[in-house]
Design an enzyme around this catalytic site. Structure first.
Site, mmCIF file in Angstrom:
data_model
loop_
_atom_site.group_PDB
_atom_site.id
_atom_site.type_symbol
_atom_site.label_atom_id
_atom_site.label_comp_id
_atom_site.label_asym_id
_atom_site.label_seq_id
_atom_site.Cartn_x
_atom_site.Cartn_y
_atom_site.Cartn_z
ATOM 1 N N GLY A 126 0.919 -1.273 0.331
ATOM 2 C CA GLY A 126 -0.393 -0.206 -0.103
ATOM 3 C C GLY A 126 0.961 1.188 -0.073
ATOM 4 N N CYS A 127 0.525 2.600 1.246
ATOM 5 C CA CYS A 127 1.247 3.720 0.713
ATOM 6 C C CYS A 127 2.773 3.848 0.985
ATOM 7 C CB CYS A 127 0.512 4.569 2.171
ATOM 8 S SG CYS A 127 -1.398 5.072 1.004
ATOM 9 N N VAL A 128 2.902 2.610 2.317
ATOM 10 C CA VAL A 128 4.498 2.429 2.124
ATOM 11 C C VAL A 128 4.632 2.201 1.508
ATOM 12 C CG1 VAL A 128 4.809 0.185 3.182
ATOM 13 C CG2 VAL A 128 5.955 2.113 4.422
ATOM 14 N N ALA A 129 5.002 1.537 0.323
ATOM 15 C CA ALA A 129 5.393 0.684 -0.736
ATOM 16 C C ALA A 129 6.223 1.545 -1.614
ATOM 17 C CB ALA A 129 5.523 0.322 -1.505
#
Length: 355
Positions: free
Chosen positions: A138-141
């Protein structure tokens, strides 16, 4: 150390003001005659002024389901991904055949073969290029992908690695879901892509691109028992967002100690960091980040600006913000920076940079 030699961000051509998206979203997601007050307040409080979408706004109402939306994802993602990679290559003088590793990430569509495999022939990557497609972070990728690029180049110091992030959040729209998490997601997320080229410590381009930041160290943290704080429920209609109301509190409880511990390992404190490159999770999350790290308001200005101008681009956002930091407000050379993102798990990823 790994050196970042190029970052190139791209956005789809269809840009709309937030008010236009709000009205279209209400028409698609709320039953006839429903009160639009909650939706309008959420869209206003998101602090997003406008967003770029993969498709013309009027197309979304006619998407028949997950299959058609995912086909649109693949088509648009390949166009944006190719633009991002070519743009990064143009900034370096590197050729596609120089790339030894490609890490691609997206959490807004599914492709098998994966995006980088479909792009390999179009771009001119070598047949023996190593490929690592990532789904689920998700956003951390964006941060995690860059950290894994660093891990690889640490062991292959003469090589070149590419990180490609493509996120088309608009194509995950749930038209029959009037829940608060779906309304919040509809207020925050936009579409975009970014490509980052990095070289190992022994590669000649490391010396030729001294203005690019170095990756000094990384840290990944996964918090047990937080699986329902952020993520997707995937069903017949596609991706339905999981967005816990406790997310800002979770950031306050965990992030401060984790960041201070990471910096302390390198004899640093938060006040030593000259630039913070933080993923724009949303206004409440950003306020929680600022509070728990005791940062001055201006520290997250590039993140707030990106959120206002293009919305939350999931994994691509932190890469756009890194690009903007270097282009608009380059920190003093040799000083430390911190790149930070959060994602499903709940998890965080930190990269200590040297500008």
């Amino acid at each position: 150390m790994t050196r970042i030699v190029a970052i190139h961000g791209v956005l789809p051509p269809h840009r709309y003001e937030q008010s236009e998206i709000t009205h279209a979203f209400a028409d698609m997601c709320l039953p006839p005659g429903a009160d639009r007050g909650v939706l309008e307040r959420l869209h206003t409080s998101a602090t997003v002024r406008g967003r770029h979408l993969a498709l013309p706004l009027e197309r979304y109402a006619s998407l028949s389901g997950f299959g058609e939306a995912n086909d649109a994802f693949i088509e648009s993602a390949l166009l944006l991904g190719e633009q991002a990679v070519r743009g990064a290559l143009d900034r370096t003088g590197l050729d596609p055949g120089d790339i030894d590793l490609v890490i691609s990430t997206s959490v807004t569509g599914i492709a098998a073969p994966s995006l980088e495999a479909r792009l390999a022939g179009r771009i001119g990557l070598r047949p023996d290029v190593k490929r690592v497609p990532i789904f689920g972070l998700g956003c951390v990728a964006g941060a995690a992908g860059l950290a894994r690029v660093h891990d690889y180049l640490d062991g292959h110091p003469g090589q070149v690695a590419l990180l490609l992030s493509v996120e088309l959040c608009s194509l995950t729209l749930q038209r029959t879901d009037a829940s608060v998490p779906n309304l919040v997601a509809g207020a925050l997320f936009g579409d975009g892509a970014a490509a980052v080229l990095a070289v190992g410590r022994d590669h000649p381009h490391r010396r030729e691109h001294r203005r690019g930041p170095e990756v000094v160290a990384t840290r990944s943290t996964l918090y047990p028992g937080t699986e329902r704080s952020l993520g997707w429920d995937i069903g017949d209609a596609g991706f339905r967002i999981v967005l816990g109301a406790d997310l800002p509190d979770l950031v306050r409880e965990t992030l401060g100690d984790e960041v201070r511990s990471f910096l302390s390992d390198h004899d640093l404190k938060t006040q030593d960091v000259t630039a913070w490159v933080c993923h724009p999770g949303g206004p409440q999350v950003l306020e929680a980040v600022r509070e728990t790290l005791d940062l001055p308001a201006r520290a997250l200005e590039p993140t707030w600006r990106s959120l206002a101008e293009v919305g939350n681009l999931s994994s691509a956002s932190v890469l756009h913000i890194l690009r903007d930091t270097l282009a608009l407000h380059p920190p003093p050379p040799g000083t430390p920076g911190l790149l930070l993102a959060m994602g499903p798990g709940f998890c965080t990823e930190q990269l200590l940079l040297r500008w």
